[in-house]
Motif scaffolding. Structure first.
Motif, PDB file in Angstrom:
ATOM      1  N   ALA A   1       0.835  -1.198   0.000  1.00  0.00           N
ATOM      2  CA  ALA A   1       0.000   0.000   0.000  1.00  0.00           C
ATOM      3  C   ALA A   1       0.876   1.258   0.000  1.00  0.00           C
ATOM      4  N   PRO A   2       0.453   2.248  -0.786  1.00  0.00           N
ATOM      5  CA  PRO A   2      -0.814   2.379  -1.506  1.00  0.00           C
ATOM      6  C   PRO A   2      -0.769   1.855  -2.939  1.00  0.00           C
ATOM      7  N   LEU A   3       0.191   0.960  -3.266  1.00  0.00           N
ATOM      8  CA  LEU A   3       0.334   0.532  -4.659  1.00  0.00           C
ATOM      9  C   LEU A   3       0.204  -0.979  -4.784  1.00  0.00           C
ATOM     10  N   ILE A   4      -0.245  -1.430  -5.954  1.00  0.00           N
ATOM     11  CA  ILE A   4      -0.262  -2.853  -6.280  1.00  0.00           C
ATOM     12  C   ILE A   4       0.631  -3.032  -7.512  1.00  0.00           C
ATOM     13  N   TRP A   5       1.580  -3.987  -7.412  1.00  0.00           N
ATOM     14  CA  TRP A   5       2.588  -4.220  -8.435  1.00  0.00           C
ATOM     15  C   TRP A   5       2.295  -5.523  -9.169  1.00  0.00           C
ATOM     16  N   ILE A   6       2.621  -5.543 -10.467  1.00  0.00           N
ATOM     17  CA  ILE A   6       2.399  -6.739 -11.287  1.00  0.00           C
ATOM     18  C   ILE A   6       3.702  -7.129 -11.980  1.00  0.00           C
ATOM     19  N   TRP A   7       3.861  -8.449 -12.187  1.00  0.00           N
ATOM     20  CA  TRP A   7       5.018  -8.976 -12.934  1.00  0.00           C
ATOM     21  C   TRP A   7       4.499  -9.503 -14.253  1.00  0.00           C
ATOM     22  N   MET A   8       4.957  -8.920 -15.379  1.00  0.00           N
ATOM     23  CA  MET A   8       4.445  -9.285 -16.702  1.00  0.00           C
ATOM     24  C   MET A   8       5.356 -10.288 -17.409  1.00  0.00           C
ATOM     25  N   GLY A   9       6.522 -10.601 -16.830  1.00  0.00           N
ATOM     26  CA  GLY A   9       7.444 -11.542 -17.450  1.00  0.00           C
ATOM     27  C   GLY A   9       7.102 -12.974 -17.080  1.00  0.00           C
ATOM     28  N   ALA A  10       8.054 -13.881 -17.319  1.00  0.00           N
ATOM     29  CA  ALA A  10       7.830 -15.287 -16.983  1.00  0.00           C
ATOM     30  C   ALA A  10       7.539 -15.401 -15.487  1.00  0.00           C
ATOM     31  N   PRO A  11       6.429 -16.055 -15.105  1.00  0.00           N
ATOM     32  CA  PRO A  11       6.057 -16.115 -13.674  1.00  0.00           C
ATOM     33  C   PRO A  11       7.162 -16.717 -12.808  1.00  0.00           C
ATOM     34  N   SER A  12       7.939 -17.653 -13.365  1.00  0.00           N
ATOM     35  CA  SER A  12       8.992 -18.292 -12.568  1.00  0.00           C
ATOM     36  C   SER A  12      10.091 -17.301 -12.162  1.00  0.00           C
ATOM     37  N   LYS A  13      10.132 -16.163 -12.856  1.00  0.00           N
ATOM     38  CA  LYS A  13      11.180 -15.162 -12.538  1.00  0.00           C
ATOM     39  C   LYS A  13      10.648 -14.036 -11.656  1.00  0.00           C
ATOM     40  N   ALA A  14       9.414 -14.162 -11.184  1.00  0.00           N
ATOM     41  CA  ALA A  14       8.796 -13.082 -10.399  1.00  0.00           C
ATOM     42  C   ALA A  14       9.298 -13.110  -8.960  1.00  0.00           C
ATOM     43  N   ASP A  15      10.509 -12.650  -8.775  1.00  0.00           N
ATOM     44  CA  ASP A  15      11.147 -12.670  -7.460  1.00  0.00           C
ATOM     45  C   ASP A  15      10.713 -11.422  -6.668  1.00  0.00           C
ATOM     46  N   PRO A  16      10.052 -11.594  -5.523  1.00  0.00           N
ATOM     47  CA  PRO A  16       9.620 -10.408  -4.756  1.00  0.00           C
ATOM     48  C   PRO A  16      10.784  -9.505  -4.356  1.00  0.00           C
ATOM     49  N   SER A  17      12.002 -10.073  -4.251  1.00  0.00           N
ATOM     50  CA  SER A  17      13.132  -9.221  -3.846  1.00  0.00           C
ATOM     51  C   SER A  17      13.526  -8.241  -4.961  1.00  0.00           C
ATOM     52  N   LEU A  18      12.975  -8.440  -6.178  1.00  0.00           N
ATOM     53  CA  LEU A  18      13.251  -7.496  -7.273  1.00  0.00           C
ATOM     54  C   LEU A  18      12.318  -6.282  -7.236  1.00  0.00           C
ATOM     55  N   LEU A  19      11.332  -6.303  -6.331  1.00  0.00           N
ATOM     56  CA  LEU A  19      10.472  -5.114  -6.203  1.00  0.00           C
ATOM     57  C   LEU A  19      11.367  -3.927  -5.866  1.00  0.00           C
ATOM     58  N   PRO A  20      11.258  -2.820  -6.603  1.00  0.00           N
ATOM     59  CA  PRO A  20      12.220  -1.740  -6.353  1.00  0.00           C
ATOM     60  C   PRO A  20      12.075  -1.174  -4.944  1.00  0.00           C
ATOM     61  N   ASP A  21      13.221  -0.847  -4.396  1.00  0.00           N
ATOM     62  CA  ASP A  21      13.255  -0.235  -3.073  1.00  0.00           C
ATOM     63  C   ASP A  21      12.983   1.259  -3.257  1.00  0.00           C
ATOM     64  N   TYR A  22      12.109   1.823  -2.445  1.00  0.00           N
ATOM     65  CA  TYR A  22      11.845   3.260  -2.583  1.00  0.00           C
ATOM     66  C   TYR A  22      11.447   3.837  -1.230  1.00  0.00           C
ATOM     67  N   PRO A  23      11.642   5.154  -1.063  1.00  0.00           N
ATOM     68  CA  PRO A  23      11.348   5.763   0.234  1.00  0.00           C
ATOM     69  C   PRO A  23       9.869   5.614   0.595  1.00  0.00           C
ATOM     70  N   SER A  24       9.621   5.590   1.878  1.00  0.00           N
ATOM     71  CA  SER A  24       8.246   5.444   2.369  1.00  0.00           C
ATOM     72  C   SER A  24       7.365   6.574   1.840  1.00  0.00           C
ATOM     73  N   LEU A  25       6.122   6.197   1.503  1.00  0.00           N
ATOM     74  CA  LEU A  25       5.150   7.207   1.069  1.00  0.00           C
ATOM     75  C   LEU A  25       4.292   7.661   2.243  1.00  0.00           C
ATOM     76  N   THR A  26       4.483   7.028   3.396  1.00  0.00           N
ATOM     77  CA  THR A  26       3.566   7.280   4.514  1.00  0.00           C
ATOM     78  C   THR A  26       4.322   7.538   5.821  1.00  0.00           C
ATOM     79  N   GLU A  27       5.527   8.060   5.725  1.00  0.00           N
ATOM     80  CA  GLU A  27       6.349   8.239   6.921  1.00  0.00           C
ATOM     81  C   GLU A  27       5.763   9.321   7.827  1.00  0.00           C
TER      82      GLU A  27
END
Ligand code: FES
Ligand SMILES: [Fe+2]
Length: 353
Positions: free
Chosen positions: A120-146
């Protein structure tokens, strides 16, 4: 410029194949909760996003295999989605659970589903091969709700390729011209900058020392005639560029304390097609937290600047698509270095050498 790599190689442009192996924002949680079954085009594919009964978001192709009716125009029954045309039903894994009355099909029917991550507040999708959908590849970014920061946000649909948007966001040299009446520094003083590629991210830091305040901030903040302004920008992935800014009054006596104003800005970009992009932005500040009037004025000022960017990018997109000449060669300047590093990084991700 210093760069650990990325100084040679192809540069992505609006014709470069879209990168599927990447986490992209598909929608905000607010959008999904308002629409229940949300239809969105991403990388030229139509996806339906919805929540199962326990609240988990799920995504699948929004195209019924019978006559291509969009499933998002049907309805949900428990955890299943029912086609509104003749009633084929699919569970949250995409498996067909019911055929129209009297129909008989041998073999299994299934729709493609897509991995999602809700942060939250975002929902992310992986459009590539499902076997490569590694959650650790979700980009790191500053908090939106600090706590002690406040966010304003918005969305644009831009009729231009996403590489040009990222380049616009890496490129601070256009501020003094395209944004001369909003966020640009009016006296067009050249600024020093450092751009580098580190761990697949392009980072650029720029210092504007002893310059006039941009019109937007001069009207909103307690600033004198000259300021120092530091801006950092990072291209994190094909889905995200973000940055931060510090503004303070210029002081010839560096030991004297000056109030600093801090902002962060995040640009979430998702290619809708080769020539159109979803663009969600968040602008976060650590000052005037309870001042709604400043928040409104900031939002209007930022929207005005983004409208200038949108005009530029859509104009460029229209012109380059309509002019068929292949003899055109882009000129680049030293100030384009962050964008060039980013374009090489996207080209490599797209499989171009
Ligand atoms: S189009 Fe969906 S069941 Fe016929
Ligand atoms: Fe801009």
């Amino acid at each position: 410029m210093s760069a650990s790599s990325g100084t040679t190689g192809a540069m992505a442009d609006s014709a470069t194949p879209l990168v599927a192996g990447c986490w992209y924002v598909i929608c905000t949680t607010t959008e999904l909760d308002a629409q229940k079954m949300l239809s969105r085009w991403i990388l030229d594919q139509n996806i339906v996003v919805r929540r199962t009964e326990n609240g988990t978001p799920v995504a699948m192709d929004n195209r019924c295999p019978h006559r291509s009716f969009p499933l998002s125009k049907g309805f949900q029954s428990g955890d299943e989605i029912v086609c509104g045309y003749h009633g084929m039903s699919f569970d949250s894994e995409g498996q067909c659970t019911r055929l129209p009355a009297g129909a008989e099909i041998r073999g299994k029917i299934a729709l493609r589903t897509y991995p999602l991550i809700e942060r939250a507040p975002l929902i992310w999708i992986w459009m590539g091969a499902p076997s490569k959908a590694d959650p650790s590849l979700l980009p790191d970014y500053p908090s939106l709700t600090e706590a002690s920061w406040i966010a304003i946000n918005g969305y644009y649909h831009v009729a231009a390729n996403y590489v040009g948007l990222h380049e616009n966001l890496q490129d601070l040299s256009h501020f003094e011209y395209l944004h001369s009446s909003s966020i640009g520094v009016p006296d067009r003083t050249p600024s020093s900058f450092d751009a580098r590629l580190e761990d697949g991210k392009v980072r650029c830091a720029r210092l504007y020392a002893n310059v006039q305040p941009p019109p937007l901030y001069q009207t909103l903040l307690d600033l004198g005639p000259r300021i120092d302004r530091k801006i950092r920008v990072e291209f994190t992935s094909p889905a995200l560029t973000h940055g931060d800014m510090t503004i303070r009054n210029h002081n010839e006596k560096p030991n004297e304390e000056e109030q600093e104003y801090h902002t962060r800005i995040l640009h979430f970009l998702t290619p809708e097609s080769q020539n159109s992009t979803h663009y969600w932005w968040y602008f976060i500040r650590d000052f005037a937290l309870d001042n709604g009037e400043i928040g409104d004025l900031l939002k209007r000022g930022i929207q005005a600047a983004f409208a200038e960017d949108q005009m530029a990018l859509e104009s460029i997109s229209e012109l380059t698509r309509r002019d068929p000449r292949t003899t055109f060669r882009e000129l680049s300047f030293a100030t384009d270095q962050p964008g060039i590093l980013m374009r090489r990084t996207i080209a490599a991700a797209a499989g171009l050498e």
